[in-house]
Motif scaffolding. Structure first.
Motif, mmCIF file in Angstrom:
data_model
loop_
_atom_site.group_PDB
_atom_site.id
_atom_site.type_symbol
_atom_site.label_atom_id
_atom_site.label_comp_id
_atom_site.label_asym_id
_atom_site.label_seq_id
_atom_site.Cartn_x
_atom_site.Cartn_y
_atom_site.Cartn_z
ATOM 1 N N ARG A 137 2.499 1.745 -3.483
ATOM 2 C CA ARG A 137 1.511 2.261 -4.442
ATOM 3 C C ARG A 137 1.193 3.732 -4.181
ATOM 4 O O ARG A 137 1.093 4.536 -5.103
ATOM 5 N N TYR A 197 -7.969 2.198 0.903
ATOM 6 C CA TYR A 197 -6.920 1.716 0.002
ATOM 7 C C TYR A 197 -7.107 0.229 -0.298
ATOM 8 O O TYR A 197 -6.921 -0.223 -1.437
ATOM 9 N N ALA A 237 0.833 -1.206 0.000
ATOM 10 C CA ALA A 237 0.000 0.000 0.000
ATOM 11 C C ALA A 237 0.869 1.258 0.000
ATOM 12 O O ALA A 237 0.578 2.235 -0.703
ATOM 13 N N ARG A 266 -9.868 -0.153 -2.774
ATOM 14 C CA ARG A 266 -9.457 0.339 -4.087
ATOM 15 C C ARG A 266 -8.486 -0.620 -4.771
ATOM 16 O O ARG A 266 -8.530 -0.826 -5.991
ATOM 17 N N ASP A 267 -7.602 -1.236 -3.982
ATOM 18 C CA ASP A 267 -6.601 -2.134 -4.551
ATOM 19 C C ASP A 267 -7.103 -3.571 -4.671
ATOM 20 O O ASP A 267 -6.342 -4.471 -5.043
#
Length: 335
Positions: free
Chosen positions: A174, A316, A171, A319-320
């Motif tokens: 990214r 996150y 995370a 989203r990932d």
């Protein structure tokens, strides 16, 4: 040997399995416990102290724990600690849920994923936290000094190492790229354990890497250059990893849980005032030399898991694609 014992002893070995497989194993543990396996419960010893087992990788964040044991802080709170450094942060969930260890450290993203899968884990207080200072944190996105790469966005189309593809390191990598205007989807993340990162960079096997201390200092000593500070990009007050227990343990052993939290907080207060002792302690339980221990950036010590940071990490993770449904943070974080 029971199925739970098989899972527990397996978790004490270094493993290359991903977090998803370990969480699947943990789900099996929950099922087996529900079917009648008896959970271990701590009891007082002859001297009146309750022995609790802590599981964590042997990293610098354990220094206040060892100091607290030496200084009688845990005894003051009625506890004696035994530290298991063979059950790593990644492999601790099955052992915690099976009652083989009482408390363990786990990165906050992993605990969020575990909770979203219905695993009864409870974050008690931070084990490690960002310093909140870009340029002076204990984790960074680094590249080889001769690579010509000077910003995270330039890693588009290249390969970046993280220790686990589904945890907070990924995370942070990214988010470093995203915060610089880059597209993380255009970067290939590969799993390489932190100790192997300096060599992977210097040999050109990867173009960049997310790495934490003491491996950050080791990489810099071999010519690596930090170009991003993803912990501060993720959240202003980031809880990186947390001490956690099973929800069942916190309910059934509420007094022990409270004593543990109070003792660790007192340990952190001592560590904040005695950084020289912290640095001197690190080489006694790690492979970090005194010279390196004196120059690494030490994790921040916080007394409460950051709810704001946890909310951002949930976003996150969604989203990932790590989770679909957001977990109830009231069920994850002990007030």
């Amino acid at each position: 040997m029971s199925p739970i014992l098989l899972l527990s002893t397996g978790s004490r070995r270094r493993s290359g399995r991903g977090a998803a497989g370990l969480l699947a194993a943990a789900l099996l543990v929950v099922s087996l416990v529900a079917c009648g396996e008896e959970e271990a419960v701590s009891g007082s010893d002859a001297d009146g102290l309750t022995t609790v087992t802590l599981a964590s990788a042997p990293l610098a964040h354990l220094a206040p724990i060892y100091l607290a044991q030496d200084k009688g802080i845990f005894a003051k709170h009625g506890l004696r600690v035994e530290v298991d450094t063979e059950t790593s942060d990644l492999t601790s969930v099955p052992s915690v849920l099976a009652g083989k260890v009482d408390f363990a450290t786990g990165d906050l993203t992993t605990l969020i994923v575990a909770r979203s899968k219905g695993l009864d884990v409870k974050a008690l207080l931070p084990a490690s936290a960002s310093t909140g200072k870009a340029g002076a944190d204990y984790g960074a996105l680094v590249v080889a000094g001769k690579s010509g790469i000077t910003s995270p966005k330039q890693l588009e189309g290249k390969t970046v190492a993280v220790n686990i593809l589904t945890n907070i390191a990924a995370a942070a990598a990214r988010e470093s790229i995203r915060a610089d205007g880059g597209d993380p989807a255009k970067v290939k993340l590969v799993e390489i354990p932190f100790p192997q990162v300096p060599a992977a960079l210097s040999e050109g096997r990867v173009d960049g890497a997310w790495v934490v201390e003491p491996f950050l200092s080791a990489a810099k000593a071999q010519g690596a250059v930090p170009i991003g500070w993803g912990f501060t990009d993720l959240a202003e007050d980031l809880t990186v990893s947390a001490w956690y227990a099973s929800g069942a343990y916190t309910r059934e052993q509420s007094k022990v849980t409270t004593a543990f939290r109070d003792a660790v907080r007192e340990a952190y207060a001592y560590a904040r005032e005695h950084e020289d002792e912290v640095r001197a302690k690190i080489p006694t339980f790690t492979q970090i030399t005194p010279e390196v221990a004196n120059r690494i950036t030490i994790t921040g010590w916080r007394d409460q898991v950051s709810r704001q940071a946890a909310e951002k990490l949930v976003g996150y993770a969604q989203r990932d694609g790590l989770i679909t449904d957001a977990p109830n943070l009231d069920e994850l974080i002990l007030p």
